[in-house]
Write a protein that holds these residues in place. Structure first.
Motif, mmCIF file in Angstrom:
data_model
loop_
_atom_site.group_PDB
_atom_site.id
_atom_site.type_symbol
_atom_site.label_atom_id
_atom_site.label_comp_id
_atom_site.label_asym_id
_atom_site.label_seq_id
_atom_site.Cartn_x
_atom_site.Cartn_y
_atom_site.Cartn_z
ATOM 1 N N PRO A 1 -7.724 5.451 -7.094
ATOM 2 C CA PRO A 1 -8.124 4.761 -5.853
ATOM 3 C C PRO A 1 -8.622 3.281 -6.092
ATOM 4 N N PHE B 1 0.919 -1.508 0.002
ATOM 5 C CA PHE B 1 0.205 -0.109 -0.058
ATOM 6 C C PHE B 1 0.810 1.406 -0.204
ATOM 7 N N ALA B 2 2.006 1.251 0.829
ATOM 8 C CA ALA B 2 2.754 2.337 1.039
ATOM 9 C C ALA B 2 3.482 2.630 -0.387
ATOM 10 N N ILE C 1 -5.573 0.564 -6.702
ATOM 11 C CA ILE C 1 -5.056 0.370 -5.449
ATOM 12 C C ILE C 1 -6.045 -0.783 -4.682
ATOM 13 N N ALA D 1 2.558 1.756 -3.389
ATOM 14 C CA ALA D 1 1.482 2.227 -4.465
ATOM 15 C C ALA D 1 0.961 3.700 -4.147
ATOM 16 N N ALA D 2 0.879 4.050 -2.763
ATOM 17 C CA ALA D 2 0.583 5.517 -2.657
ATOM 18 C C ALA D 2 1.779 6.454 -3.015
ATOM 19 N N PHE D 3 3.079 5.837 -2.883
ATOM 20 C CA PHE D 3 4.241 6.752 -3.130
ATOM 21 C C PHE D 3 4.400 7.025 -4.437
ATOM 22 N N SER E 1 1.973 6.772 -6.694
ATOM 23 C CA SER E 1 0.732 7.669 -7.101
ATOM 24 C C SER E 1 1.182 9.108 -6.869
ATOM 25 N N TYR E 2 1.480 9.214 -5.626
ATOM 26 C CA TYR E 2 1.753 10.725 -5.217
ATOM 27 C C TYR E 2 2.624 11.336 -5.936
#
Length: 413
Positions: A123, A107-108, A126, A110-112, A114-115
């Motif tokens: 979303p 998750f971390a 993910i 994927a968030a990084f 995407s950010y």
């Protein structure tokens, strides 16, 4: 379409991870489970021996010592079981935590990505990847939960295989069946040695003698002289280390000993009875027994009188090890069982040594009927049993030191 290949290496990491964990854990689980199995087998063996020794234990007033020994064995089993369960539980919990951390890391990542705009992930993407990961994780956790059960199953199969692959069963396969047995034995320079941890121990050395069909042979000698080993060779439970034994002129190594044992009966000091009816115990090992044959065997074994006094006669439940019967009654059941088999070879191993004088006389009458016309080997110390022998073999330290007719020995005495 291009998003999934980016995360493919992440999912591919599961393959070597699962393989490494399974390889490490399987070996450890097998070691713990094998230790547990051996402790349980030892406990069962000790418990069975303790039950059989109850009269002696009570006579020597050592009940507390026996209970303490058994409690110590129970403690060993409990310790082995806890070790196995602790390792399996620790492994399962550790694996769950590791997978959760791996999931969090996914998750971390994927968030990084995407950010930073390195990968365009919505979303929904993910959530989809999380669903894939959860499916894989559930399968891995289920596999981990099954691993201790599978390990126990395979260890149980190995235990069964140790019995099925024993030499006595393996060596008989494909050998010549015995259709008829006259009961003639020839020992040609027969020797036998036991293999022990400290080396080879000779039990019999260079035996040479012949037994004609229908002859009765007494076997005597001090303790450890090889009497029981000689009987084991005759029944085929052991094979000669050197030399050979001929049954009706045929080498016993060349025949299927299971078919020979259909014509063999053994009456020993300890009669084995199981938890069932008296009828089931008498006909055990013999097929298609008619009621007339059963009644004739009971009469010849001098067992009819006490059977009539039982609550349900032949249908009386004996309980474990025939606890409801006396020693003399159990021996007469063994003789009736042997008579039903109509053996050509009979082995009497201290068959009356544990009986009182009154019971011995009744059992001896039944034994004489059983011995009639059959090749018989007798191990005994009482002259009342040995007086029916045509010859007596004397063993000492595994060697045949004397063989003479019963009349000559009686005259010398």
């Amino acid at each position: 379409a291009w998003r999934m290949p980016v995360f493919l290496p992440v999912f591919a990491l599961f393959v070597p991870l699962i393989w490494l964990v399974r390889r490490f854990v399987s070996g450890r689980l097998q070691s713990y489970n094998e230790n547990l199995r051996r402790e349980i087998e030892g406990m069962n063996s000790q418990l069975g021996g303790m039950i059989n020794m109850i009269p002696i234990t009570r006579a020597h007033a050592v009940e507390d010592e026996e209970v303490a020994r058994l409690e110590n064995r129970f403690s060993n089993v409990r310790s082995a079981a806890r070790s196995f369960d602790f390792f399996a539980g620790t492994f399962g919990a550790t694996m769950w935590v590791a997978l959760m951390l791996f999931n969090l890391g996914g998750f971390a990542a994927a968030a990084f990505l995407s950010y930073r705009g390195l990968v365009a992930l919505t979303p929904g993407d993910i959530v989809l990847l999380a669903g894939y990961f959860n499916t894989i994780m559930a399968a891995v956790l289920q596999l981990n939960a099954m691993l201790p059960i599978v390990t126990r199953g395979f260890d149980g199969l190995r235990s069964i295989g140790e019995v099925l692959e024993s030499p006595d069963i393996e060596d008989n396969r494909g050998k010549k069946s015995v259709e008829q047995v006259r009961g003639e034995f020839t020992f040609e320079n027969v020797s036998f040695s036991y293999e022990k941890t400290d080396g080879v121990t000779p039990a019999l050395r260079g035996l040479n003698f012949q037994v004609t069909a229908g002859e009765t042979i007494g076997i005597v000698g001090p303790s450890g002289s090889g009497k029981s080993t000689l009987i084991s060779l005759i029944t085929g439970f052991h094979r000669p280390t050197s030399g050979r034994i001929l049954l009706d002129g045929v080498d016993m190594n060349a025949i299927d000993l299971r078919t020979f044992r259909h014509r063999l009966a053994v009456v020993s000091q300890q009669t084995i009875l199981f938890n069932g009816t008296l009828r089931e115990n008498i006909v055990y090992g013999t097929r298609d027994v008619t009621e007339a044959e059963l009644q004739a065997a009971i009469n010849d074994a001098n067992a009819m009188e006490f059977i009539r006094e039982l609550p349900r006669g032949l249908d009386t439940e004996l309980g474990a090890a025939g606890v409801q019967l006396s020693g003399g009654q159990r021996q007469r059941i063994a003789i009736a069982r042997a008579l039903l088999r109509d053996p050509r070879v009979l082995i009497l191993d201290e068959a009356t040594s544990a009986l009182d004088t009154g019971s011995e006389a009744v059992v001896q009458q039944a034994l004489e009927r059983l011995m009639s016309g059959r090749t018989t080997f007798i191990i005994a110390h009482r002259h009342a049993v040995l007086r029916r022998a045509n010859r007596i073999l004397t063993l000492d330290k595994g060697a045949l030191v004397e063989q003479a007719s019963n009349e000559l020995i009686a005259a010398a005495n």
